[in-house]
Design a protein around this motif. Sequence first.
Motif, mmCIF file in Angstrom:
data_model
loop_
_atom_site.group_PDB
_atom_site.id
_atom_site.type_symbol
_atom_site.label_atom_id
_atom_site.label_comp_id
_atom_site.label_asym_id
_atom_site.label_seq_id
_atom_site.Cartn_x
_atom_site.Cartn_y
_atom_site.Cartn_z
ATOM 1 N N ALA A 1 39.202 44.717 37.292
ATOM 2 C CA ALA A 1 39.729 43.481 37.868
ATOM 3 C C ALA A 1 39.213 43.335 39.287
ATOM 4 O O ALA A 1 39.067 44.331 40.005
ATOM 5 C CB ALA A 1 41.254 43.507 37.882
ATOM 6 N N PRO A 2 38.917 42.107 39.723
ATOM 7 C CA PRO A 2 38.453 41.890 41.094
ATOM 8 C C PRO A 2 39.493 42.353 42.109
ATOM 9 O O PRO A 2 40.699 42.286 41.859
ATOM 10 C CB PRO A 2 38.264 40.374 41.183
ATOM 11 C CG PRO A 2 38.174 39.908 39.762
ATOM 12 C CD PRO A 2 39.013 40.841 38.961
ATOM 13 N N ILE A 3 39.030 42.803 43.263
ATOM 14 C CA ILE A 3 39.948 43.173 44.333
ATOM 15 C C ILE A 3 40.449 41.929 45.059
ATOM 16 O O ILE A 3 41.554 41.895 45.584
ATOM 17 C CB ILE A 3 39.292 44.172 45.297
ATOM 18 C CG1 ILE A 3 39.210 45.542 44.608
ATOM 19 C CG2 ILE A 3 40.061 44.294 46.612
ATOM 20 C CD1 ILE A 3 38.603 46.640 45.439
ATOM 21 N N LYS A 4 39.625 40.873 45.059
ATOM 22 C CA LYS A 4 40.060 39.603 45.678
ATOM 23 C C LYS A 4 40.161 38.531 44.612
ATOM 24 O O LYS A 4 39.464 38.547 43.621
ATOM 25 C CB LYS A 4 39.055 39.186 46.749
ATOM 26 C CG LYS A 4 39.179 40.054 47.993
ATOM 27 C CD LYS A 4 38.394 39.431 49.127
ATOM 28 C CE LYS A 4 38.634 40.197 50.422
ATOM 29 N NZ LYS A 4 37.913 39.584 51.553
ATOM 30 N N ASP B 1 31.376 48.384 33.412
ATOM 31 C CA ASP B 1 31.764 47.744 34.666
ATOM 32 C C ASP B 1 31.067 46.383 34.792
ATOM 33 O O ASP B 1 30.069 46.114 34.115
ATOM 34 C CB ASP B 1 31.444 48.659 35.857
ATOM 35 C CG ASP B 1 29.998 48.553 36.294
ATOM 36 O OD1 ASP B 1 29.674 47.624 37.063
ATOM 37 O OD2 ASP B 1 29.181 49.400 35.882
ATOM 38 N N PRO B 2 31.594 45.488 35.644
ATOM 39 C CA PRO B 2 31.060 44.121 35.703
ATOM 40 C C PRO B 2 29.588 44.017 36.054
ATOM 41 O O PRO B 2 28.929 43.039 35.693
ATOM 42 C CB PRO B 2 31.928 43.462 36.795
ATOM 43 C CG PRO B 2 33.220 44.212 36.741
ATOM 44 C CD PRO B 2 32.828 45.622 36.454
ATOM 45 N N SER B 3 29.041 45.029 36.742
ATOM 46 C CA SER B 3 27.619 45.008 37.085
ATOM 47 C C SER B 3 26.740 45.435 35.916
ATOM 48 O O SER B 3 25.534 45.192 35.916
ATOM 49 C CB SER B 3 27.346 45.928 38.283
ATOM 50 O OG SER B 3 27.366 47.296 37.885
ATOM 51 N N GLY B 4 27.344 46.105 34.940
ATOM 52 C CA GLY B 4 26.584 46.613 33.803
ATOM 53 C C GLY B 4 25.944 47.959 34.041
ATOM 54 O O GLY B 4 25.253 48.492 33.172
ATOM 55 N N GLU C 1 46.216 35.338 34.358
ATOM 56 C CA GLU C 1 45.440 34.283 35.002
ATOM 57 C C GLU C 1 45.460 34.446 36.520
ATOM 58 O O GLU C 1 46.498 34.721 37.121
ATOM 59 C CB GLU C 1 46.039 32.915 34.628
ATOM 60 C CG GLU C 1 45.174 31.731 35.005
ATOM 61 C CD GLU C 1 44.044 31.485 34.044
ATOM 62 O OE1 GLU C 1 43.149 30.700 34.383
ATOM 63 O OE2 GLU C 1 44.074 32.059 32.943
ATOM 64 N N GLY C 2 44.287 34.319 37.139
ATOM 65 C CA GLY C 2 44.197 34.385 38.590
ATOM 66 C C GLY C 2 44.311 35.775 39.175
ATOM 67 O O GLY C 2 44.470 35.912 40.396
ATOM 68 N N ASN C 3 44.279 36.816 38.333
ATOM 69 C CA ASN C 3 44.294 38.186 38.831
ATOM 70 C C ASN C 3 45.603 38.530 39.553
ATOM 71 O O ASN C 3 45.648 39.425 40.386
ATOM 72 C CB ASN C 3 43.095 38.391 39.786
ATOM 73 C CG ASN C 3 42.753 39.843 40.043
ATOM 74 O OD1 ASN C 3 42.931 40.696 39.182
ATOM 75 N ND2 ASN C 3 42.256 40.128 41.227
ATOM 76 N N LYS C 4 46.696 37.810 39.231
ATOM 77 C CA LYS C 4 47.959 37.991 39.948
ATOM 78 C C LYS C 4 49.028 38.690 39.120
ATOM 79 O O LYS C 4 50.092 39.026 39.643
ATOM 80 C CB LYS C 4 48.483 36.637 40.424
ATOM 81 C CG LYS C 4 47.590 35.961 41.459
ATOM 82 C CD LYS C 4 48.154 34.616 41.872
ATOM 83 C CE LYS C 4 47.262 33.948 42.912
ATOM 84 N NZ LYS C 4 47.774 32.609 43.309
#
Length: 370
Positions: free
Chosen positions: A367-370, A321-324, A70-73
């Motif tokens: 996973a997002p970088i931010k 990837d998230p953009s498809g 959760e939260g990418n952490k």
Amino acid sequence: MRALLFFPVILLAMQSCAQQKDYNLIIGTYTNTGKSEGIYVYDFNTNTAAFKAKSVTKNVENPSYLALGEGNKTIYAVNETSESSAASAFAFDAASGKLTFLNKQATNGADPCYIVADQKNVITANYSGGSISVFGIEKDGSLSALKQLIKHNGKSIVKGQQAGPHVHMAQFSPDHKYVVVNDLGTDKVYLYKYNADGGNQVLTASDSVAVTPGAGPRHLVFSKDSKYAYLVEEINGGITVFSYSEGTLTEIQQTKLTEDGFTGQNGAADIHLSPDGRFLYASNRGSENKITIFAIEKGGLLSIRGYASTLGKGPRNFVIDPSGKYLLVGHQYTNNVVIFERNQETGALKDTGKRIEVGAPVCLVFAPIK
């Protein structure tokens, strides 16, 4: 003065949009091959498919499947090491890609091959153990002691592969009220009610659905509207389509990954939807090493749109990837990740010529970088 103040706002917005094109690509591997050192993190650009190594987390035994917390952490990994198998927790710094070990807990079930996490719990699917392990999550993201262990019973018709239960996947239903569990050994999909705060009764049995004997349920994915579910079956190379509602799966279609007349060996592995929900992709190992491309038609039914060689051996896991725009295939036996460009109108795959060389990749996570 007003125009000057407005300009930095536009510039910041543009920079924000540009940054969203970069993601962390996290790769789980088998370290017992001698060609991998652990968990790898790359920077991946979804505009160009450019990638750059960021970190390697060493001294992790066979982190063959990963889950983002959760939260990418946090990142959770299975340690697939027979009877000594465990699950490990890591703090994750998304900016640097660095993982910091938190702790490890025994699964009490041999060879976990899948792991999933939410805000409260981590669940592993233990293949050889034929079981499901549930752990709580502590405040720092580490794993609690084992809270619950559920063992399956039964077998099916394929000697060797189905002499006993082999749990291959556990995942949350779209409404998060159930956990869906595929058992390759018993040819069943089980549904458990999920109570995040249930102590040693986080999961309680709710329902089960039998599939074609000898099919070997492996991975399942839900449609974008949550009304349908698609199950890939390892042994017979089939896909079963279900309608889904309130913890109930109802079969509506059976199809297959292979072309008519195929007589080779199946080893169906992974299944994913395109981000827009229009196309379904499934990989077959064995003697095929292909991805089959399906369009999702009215009523959730599938129609085959084509086949693509994965250009490697052992396409155990792949990811869009998230953009498809790109589809990446991890090859367990040829030790690389092949990057395909995806035609978002037709679903077709085209080789970009780009390869990430990494030992025995078997799990790919964005996973997002931010």
